[in-house]
Structures are given as structure tokens and as C-alpha cells.
Design an enzyme around this catalytic site. Structure first.
Site, short mmCIF file in Angstrom:
data_model
loop_
_atom_site.label_atom_id
_atom_site.label_comp_id
_atom_site.label_asym_id
_atom_site.label_seq_id
_atom_site.Cartn_x
_atom_site.Cartn_y
_atom_site.Cartn_z
N ARG A 60 0.83 -1.21 0.00
CA ARG A 60 0.00 0.00 0.00
C ARG A 60 0.86 1.26 0.00
O ARG A 60 0.52 2.26 -0.62
CB ARG A 60 -0.92 0.02 1.23
N ASP A 132 -10.13 0.52 -6.75
CA ASP A 132 -10.64 0.10 -5.44
C ASP A 132 -10.65 -1.42 -5.29
O ASP A 132 -11.53 -1.98 -4.66
CB ASP A 132 -12.05 0.67 -5.25
N ILE A 167 -12.22 7.31 -7.43
CA ILE A 167 -10.81 7.52 -7.75
C ILE A 167 -10.26 6.24 -8.37
O ILE A 167 -10.52 5.14 -7.88
CB ILE A 167 -10.00 7.86 -6.49
N CYS A 188 -11.73 22.58 5.01
CA CYS A 188 -12.85 22.28 5.91
C CYS A 188 -12.99 23.33 7.01
O CYS A 188 -14.10 23.60 7.48
CB CYS A 188 -12.64 20.91 6.55
N CYS A 191 -15.72 23.78 10.09
CA CYS A 191 -16.98 23.10 9.77
C CYS A 191 -16.97 21.67 10.33
O CYS A 191 -16.00 20.93 10.16
CB CYS A 191 -17.19 23.07 8.26
N CYS A 214 -19.54 2.64 10.98
CA CYS A 214 -19.95 3.25 9.71
C CYS A 214 -21.06 2.43 9.05
O CYS A 214 -20.97 1.21 8.91
CB CYS A 214 -18.75 3.34 8.78
N SER A 216 -21.89 2.34 5.96
CA SER A 216 -21.43 1.70 4.73
C SER A 216 -20.75 0.37 5.03
O SER A 216 -20.99 -0.64 4.34
CB SER A 216 -20.45 2.62 3.99
N CYS A 241 -23.92 4.73 2.53
CA CYS A 241 -24.47 5.89 3.23
C CYS A 241 -23.83 7.15 2.68
O CYS A 241 -22.61 7.25 2.62
CB CYS A 241 -24.20 5.78 4.72
N LYS A 299 -29.41 -11.94 -0.04
CA LYS A 299 -29.54 -12.25 1.38
C LYS A 299 -29.05 -11.09 2.24
O LYS A 299 -29.65 -10.74 3.26
CB LYS A 299 -28.76 -13.52 1.72
#
EC number: 1.17.99.6
Length: 314
Positions: A60, A132, A167, A188, A191, A214, A216, A241, A299
């Protein structure tokens, strides 16, 4: 120098023709700066049961270990913000990215086309696309390319495009004219809309998401039973999500995509609350043929639907 810039522009022009929002060309280097942040996340077991996240750490961080003789990485963004969303506001909610054909297939095909173009029009080379589906720190590369900054919700955010994009990367074994490093500062500020809006409080600190909380992760990645401690907190989400993105002010800049493969079947957007909860296998196969939703399967989707259904519904 002018010739080199011309080659870069040719590649980027082709990427735009293929429908990519942005394209950047970078030299392959080790992402040493990312190691501590990623390792801390793993040490706290915030990756949940995604064991693959803990494997191949060195790959990685160093693409040369992932793709032999890699010298160049081309980073692209693909818009998926839809023109229309689900009509029944009381119906279970599907993440916008899953409306059409699975993005893995769509983007990989485009990157294969870009590779062929480079091989035929620029220089003989070997290459491999990544969408991904391999140990690539995609946000780190996109950030290094100056395509955005990593927001509090850990998503890459673009000043121009917001964050509703995928990406992808194309690694090559040849050198190309590279873009100058131009990191985008964090916009950001103070915020905290994404942090405040997350119903399960999965954003535990700046740029750190605890996957175990999470929605997701729970609705897509997790196999077996969902976390009962999160019961009643899913805000009707059944696959992915978008809440932290929906509230982000930068997504006011999001413009609908024009990618035909991402267009949903009209039936999908028209499904009512009752039709969702009573979905059967034939309808699932019809609506979600070639969809990312097949990742959780029929399922898994029924499991998610049961989880959000109030007990008073029977």
C-alpha cells in the site's frame, strides 16, 4: 520541455474524452508519510472485520512492490452524482454510487482504454489499472496529485467538484512528463457538519472513521449479523451511506454526471417503501444486474432491510 508537456496534455485530453473529471500524472514514490496514520487506524482495529486492510501494508505504501517496475501512476476522478434520486422519501435508501452499473467494471474498462491509447499513441509500455480492488492508497495519491484534500469524513474533497466521485489509478512501467506537486490546503476549516450529521458517530476524529460504526461498512462489508448497538441509527440506509457527503457544503458544487453506465433503471428510483421491504429475488436480479449491490447479495440486502424495519411493522 514543451514536447513533454504536449504528451501530458494528450493523455489528459484522452482521459477527459473518456469521461473522467480530472487526470494527473505522477512519479511512483513511497508514501512514507501515510504509514503512521494508517498503522494507528489498524492498531485500534477500526477496520473491523476487513482483514484485507491489514494485509500488504508495504505494498500500500510502495506501489513498486505492488506492480513490478512501476514508474508512473496516473490518477483519475469519475463523477457519479446523479440527476435524480429515489422518489419515495420514506423508502429505504441506497447510496448514490450504487444506482447504475458497478463502477469497478466501468472505470476499469475506461482505464484499459486509456492504457491502450498510451501504448499506441505515446510509447510502448506495460500497465495495470486499479479501481478500489487492490492495496492502493487512492486518496493519498489523489491528494498528492493536487486533486483535493482529505476532509474530516476521510473523503477526498475537490474545490471544483465536491466529493461525489470515484478515484482510479493506472500504473505504467515507463516515465512520463509529471505534474508538479501542488497539495491543496484543507478547506474544511471549523466546519463539522459531517461529524455532527453522522447518525452512528463513526467519524471519531479528524480524518478518522471507525469502520465498525460506519453504515457503509455495516451494510456492505460486514458478513453475518449487524451490530445491534446501532439498531435504529441507520436513517433508513440499506446499502452504503451518503449522509456525510450530503451535508458537506462543498457538494453544493456537485453537478450530475453524464455517464450512461451509471444511469439507474427507472424502476429502482420508483420503488416504494413497501416494494423495497417485499423485494423478491427475481426483482432483485432484474434491478441490480451488474450493480455494486450484488456485493452484499440478495440475502445481505434482506438482512439490511430487516435491520431498519421497525418492530411495529411486524
Amino acid at each position: 520541455m514543451q514536447k513533454e508537456k504536449h504528451l501530458s496534455n494528450i493523455i489528459k485530453s484522452k482521459a477527459k474524452d473518456l469521461g473522467f473529471l480530472e487526470c494527473a500524472i505522477l512519479p511512483v514514490q513511497e508514501l512514507a508519510d501515510e504509514k503512521e496514520h494508517f498503522q494507528k487506524w489498524l492498531n485500534k482495529e477500526m477496520h473491523g472485520k476487513m482483514a484485507y486492510m491489514a494485509r500488504n501494508l508495504e505494498k500500500r505504501l510502495n506501489p513498486e512492490l505492488l506492480y513490478e517496475n512501476a514508474k508512473t501512476i496516473i490518477v483519475v476522478l469519475q463523477n457519479y452524482y446523479p440527476k435524480a434520486t429515489q422518489k419515495d422519501e420514506t423508502a429505504p435508501v441506497l447510496s448514490k454510487y450504487a444506482y447504475g452499473t458497478d463502477y469497478h467494471f466501468v472505470m476499469k474498462d475506461k482505464l484499459e482504454t486509456l492504457l491502450s491509447f498510451i501504448q499506441n499513441e505515446i510509447a510502448p509500455c506495460n500497465g495495470r489499472p486499479f479501481v478500489d480492488s487492490a492495496p492502493v492508497l487512492e486518496r493519498a495519491w489523489a491528494k498528492r496529485a493536487g486533486l483535493g484534500w482529505v476532509g474530516k469524513n476521510s473523503n477526498l474533497i475537490s474545490v471544483t467538484h465536491g466529493s461525489f466521485f470515484f478515484i482510479g489509478e493506472l500504473m505504467l512501467d515507463i516515465e512520463l512528463p509529471y505534474d508538479e506537486s501542488k497539495l491543496v490546503r484543507d478547506h474544511c476549516g471549523n466546519c463539522t457538519r459531517c461529524v455532527d450529521a453522522c447518525p452512528t458517530k463513526a467519524i471519531v476524529s479528524n480524518q478518522v472513521v471507525d469502520a465498525r460504526k460506519c453504515i457503509s461498512y455495516q451494510t456492505i462489508e460486514l458478513r453475518g449479523d449487524l451490530d445491534e448497538k446501532l439498531k435504529g441509527q441507520f436513517k433508513n440506509r440499506i446499502f452504503g451511506c451518503d449522509i456525510c457527503q450530503d451535508v458537506c457544503p462543498w457538494n453544493l458544487k456537485s453537478k450530475p454526471h453524464d455517464e450512461p453506465n451509471f444511469l439507474p433503471k427507472s424502476k429502482l428510483l420508483e420503488l416504494t417503501r413497501d416494494e423495497w421491504h417485499n423485494i423478491d429475488k427475481p426483482l432483485f436480479k432484474d434491478i441490480f444486474k451488474n450493480s455494486a449491490v450484488k456485493r452484499t447479495g440478495f440475502k445481505g440486502l434482506k438482512r439490511n432491510l430487516r435491520f431498519i424495519q421497525p418492530e411495529t411493522d411486524g
